[in-house]
Enzyme design. Structure first.
Site: not given
Ligand code: 26V
Length: 870
Positions: A611, A719, A606, A414, A715
């Site tokens: 990110k 969504k 997170r 992952h 993910t």
């Protein structure tokens, strides 16, 4: 006995293991002791009462029957008459009543699986980020209407009861939520599966912000008010051992063998949770393990009267499942974490072999019966554990044991971040699990023989591929162990699987190309659309029927409606309703007014540098600066509400600094009258599944802005798209597939591609040159550095600004201009509401691929083998 490295408080625990090597389940019955033999089933004599012969059926599905069952539960289980009951009583009684309605399905599913056994999936995951259970149970069992009416008839506010539930936050983020989506899908698809994990007493910490905007962590005591969804099953406890030493001995036939003489043990108690399928009469099991001191230990306590020592040992044992590790900045070297990992996989494998398989099962056929899916490297110690059981407890030789073990596991990776790949210090493994370390060395020797035979003379490759790293310390590379032992290795999005094959595990993919595959992640449409977004779900159902809830590709049927003005209007109304709901929550809980006609710009995930929440922040500061400097008037900017949700690992300093800065910027921007409320920044504390269910349906824009090549999949991106947000994103993770499906014209792409990032880093990236050459960037960073957002205090922003200018590991400055340009395209697009809605509808219609049902079908087809299907 020799005790190796047993903590001092554990002398007693260590001593008692001498005379209590038998599994807990083998403790003989005495009239005084309750039976612990979980294999003995049913009464000793045939029952004579007629009712005992009737199969169990659930309660009647009417409002009156529900009211009756509910009051019975409230009065006689909670011991609280309605008039004197607290909200917590009322919630617990509701949960337990709903649970009793699911029970017949659970029993029936288990009986059917026993009678017609098929290959089973043992999903091994250290994390399950479940979210609240009540609404999910109501939805899947189709009880919502009955319950709404029943609660109304009793004068109870169902929403108040819903709010009473504390979600089980037994995961950090994407990985744990993925596991929860997968078990939901497997139940809905009626696939035989047990999800195995840990029942942490404390889940992911509760995030609170100080008045100054810094993150503080509070313990998540989620069990404090009762745990109505779980079924403890102490009679199926499993003993798990640690420490001690190994020795050679001669068996009955004079063969030389190795065995493990452990130093201490604990008991794993299973807690079962129902996993209901969507309206299909199926309920699978999630089995979470809790650690306790052994029962033999209890006896010893009783005899010795050494109460204080005994309690200390009890506490020590319980520590194993005490707390979820908040994904830290470095994963190595946490002894308790390795204990947790071994604890839960040892419990799970033992439970499967002794509790699920028949006693006389031929273990050479094990791979036909079970596939253990390893959710990242956390459960990888299961591989040597199964080897140990087959070698030491079943007397198999190495080749026999390996032939079985190497067909029982599949591994999902992952991550791509090298620092997130687990490497356990060999001396720690040897201290805690000496026999497992020997077996790992055995696996490695055999594997390196193969490497040497395949690539003669290539010792560099041998070193690169070895399961055992020699530097910077001698360590066990868990991803290599998994890659060697697993039948299949998969990444979680196309780009990620390609990079795994070409970079992270390149040598393994060359050696065994057929082992490597991709399964792009998915999310459950039940929780994240049908449950979380009723306005949109109802609109979809009234337009194309309700088949999409089980078959998300049916959303394609919405495509023509993108060109239907009335549908677009209804779609906007649904979005508005979700925005109003969120605005209501913001007003009640944060005293904030969120104008629902402003663009809701959402970045929830997170907090991690890769990110790039900082990139989003630079965009905010740029917009703000352009207003206060007079470059534009407030009326000229597209009004936005930027919504952040993010927890930082408690030990991750830079991430916590970034949270602080976001909160400081929010405070200043929101209070500055020059902005006229056209730019707002909101950052509710404690982002979790429950908050996600409120924020995601209200989003117009989805921020997926990681540096290309760093986000394995994501993910949240799926969504948000499924809830009708448009994505602004890099070519990273599953963004690549989202963009391909929705079309370039319905996606705001920006930034360097992964190969461009690699090139730039090879050449030597210099953030300073971007800073120097871009006046907009200079102004934004300058404003932060000046202390404008921190009451003039420059020192608090120093570390962030300093790091951006000197290192900028994740190329924030390199992508800044491209990001601004993409945001300008967003602003322009939002100005044409009809065109925006059209794009949003097409996002929904074209993202059916991202259902976790599809992901599960892919695992079945490409990894587990079709035989797991019923
Ligand atoms: C772990 C660590 C450990 C310490 C160093 C920093 C760091 C950074 C990330 C991680 C996460 C590793 C595993 C994980 O949660 N991966 C996530 O899995 C999701 C489900 O497949 C996927 O959507 C996310 O992209 C991926 O980050």
């Amino acid at each position: 006995m020799r005790c190796v490295s047993v903590p001092s408080g554990l002398r007693l625990l260590a001593r008692i293991t001498d005379d209590s090597e038998a599994a807990v389940s083998d403790v003989p019955d005495t009239p005084e002791a309750p039976s612990r033999d979980f294999r003995r089933l049913g009464p000793r004599a045939a029952p004579t009462h007629p009712l005992a012969l009737v199969p169990a059926v659930g309660p009647e599905r009417t409002v009156d029957a529900f009211v009756r069952e509910y009051l019975e539960e409230l009065n006689f289980s909670q011991g609280a008459p309605l008039a004197r009951s607290t909200v917590n009583h009322q919630y617990l009684a509701l949960a337990r009543t709903v649970r009793s309605y699911l029970m017949a399905d659970w029993l029936e599913t288990a009986a059917r699986r026993r009678e017609q056994p098929t290959k089973m999936v043992g999903y091994l995951s250290a994390e399950y980020l479940l979210g609240r259970q009540l609404d999910n149970a109501l939805l899947n069992s189709d009880l919502a209407e009955i319950v709404e009416q029943a609660m109304a008839a009793l004068g109870l506010d169902l929403n108040e009861l819903r709010a009473q539930e504390v979600e089980p936050g037994l995961g950090n983020g994407g990985l744990g939520r993925l596991a929860a989506c997968f078990v939901d899908s497997l139940a809905t698809m009626d696939v035989s599966c047990i999800g195995f994990g840990i029942r942490y007493e404390y889940g992911i910490f509760t995030q609170v912000f100080t008045p100054d905007g810094r993150q503080v962590e509070a313990p998540d005591n989620w069990l404090a008010l009762g745990a109505p969804w779980e079924f403890p099953n102490p009679d199926r406890a499993v003993r798990v051992s640690f420490g001690g030493h190994t020795e050679t001995y001669a068996d009955d036939s004079g063969r030389e063998r190795r065995r493990w003489v452990p130093g201490w043990s604990v008991r794993g108690i299973p807690y079962n949770y129902m996993v209901p399928g969507y309206r299909n009469g199926v309920a699978n099991t999630l089995r979470l393990w809790s650690a306790e001191a052994t029962s033999a230990f209890d006896l010893e306590t009783f005899n010795s009267g050494d109460y204080v020592d005994a309690v200390r040992a009890q506490t020590f044992a319980q520590n194993i499942s005490k707390v979820l590790y908040p994904e830290d900045s470095t994963p190595q070297g946490r002894e308790l974490r390795l204990q947790q990992q071994y604890f839960f996989v040892a419990c799970s494998i033992n439970d499967y072999l002794h509790g699920t398989l028949s006693k006389d099962f031929d273990l050479t056929r094990l791979p036909e019966q079970i596939i253990f899916q390893l959710n990242d490297t956390h459960p990888v110690i299961a591989i040597p554990e199964l080897m140990r059981i087959l070698l030491d407890e079943h007397g198999m030789n190495w080749d026999q044991a390996w032939a079985i073990t190497s067909r029982c596991f599949a591994y999902t990776c992952h991550t791509l971040l090298p620092e997130a790949l687990e490497v356990w210090p060999a001396d720690l493994v040897g201290r805690l699990l000496p026999r497992h370390l020997e077996i790992i060395y055995g696996i490695n020797d055999q594997f390196l023989d193969l490497v040497r035979a395949t690539y003669p003379g290539d010792e560099l490759r041998v070193r690169a591929m070895s399961i055992v790293a020699e530097a910077p310390f001698k360590g066990i590379r868990m991803a290599h162990l998994a890659a060697v032992a697993a039948t299949k290795v998969n990444g979680v999005a196309e780009l990620h699987s390609t990079l795994l094959r070409e970079k992270v595990l390149v040598d393994f993919a060359r050696l065994w190309p057929e082992k490597f595959t991709n399964v792009t992640n998915g999310v459950t449409p039940r929780r994240f659309v049908r449950m979380a977004n009723r306005p949109l779900a109802d609109l979809i159902t009234s337009t194309i029927g309700d088949g999409w809830v089980r078959d998300l590709e049916k959303l394609r049927e919405l495509e023509p409606y993108a060109d239907d003005a009335a549908f677009r209007e209804a779609f906007r109304a649904a979005k508005r309703a979700n925005k109003e709901r969120l605005a209501g929550i913001a007003l009640r809980t944060g005293d904030l007014v969120l104008p629902t006609d402003h663009l809701f710009d959402v970045m929830v995930k997170r907090l991690h540098e890769y990110k790039r929440q900082l990139l989003k922040l630079l965009h905010i500061v740029t917009t703000y600066e352009s207003i206060i400097s007079g470059e534009v008037t407030p009326e000229q900017v597209t009004p936005r509400v930027v919504i952040f949700g993010a927890k930082a690992a408690p030990g991750y300093r830079m991430a916590k600094e970034i949270i602080h800065l976001i909160n400081r910027v929010a405070a200043v921007v929101n209070a500055d009258e020059r902005v006229c409320g056209r730019l707002q920044v909101v950052f509710p504390a404690n982002y979790n599944v429950t908050l996600a269910e409120r924020i995601i349906p209200a989003a117009d824009l989805s921020e997926q802005i990681s540096l290309a090549g760093k986000e394995a999949s994501g993910t949240g991106n799926m969504k948000l798209a499924l809830n009708g947000a448009l994505t602004i994103g890099t070519d990273d993770g599953a963004n690549v597939e989202i963009r391909r499906l929705v079309g370039d014209e319905n996606f705001f792409l920006f930034g360097l591609t992964e190969p461009e990032v690699a090139d730039l880093q090879r050449q030597g990236y210099s953030p300073g040159s971007y800073f120097e050459s871009n006046p907009t960037l200079r102004r934004a960073i300058g404003l932060i550095a000046s202390g404008h957002f921190t009451d003039g205090d420059r020192s608090v922003v120093g570390p962030i600004v300093g790091d951006l200018l000197a290192n900028d590991r994740y190329l924030v400055l390199a992508d800044f201009q491209s990001y601004l340009d993409a945001q300008a395209r967003v602003d322009a697009a939002y100005g044409d509401q009809d065109a925006w809605s059209r794009s949003a509808i097409l996002n929904v219609a074209r993202c059916g691929f991202f259902s976790s049902d599809r992901a599960m079908r892919d695992y079945i087809d490409r990894i587990w083998g079709a035989e797991v299907r019923r």
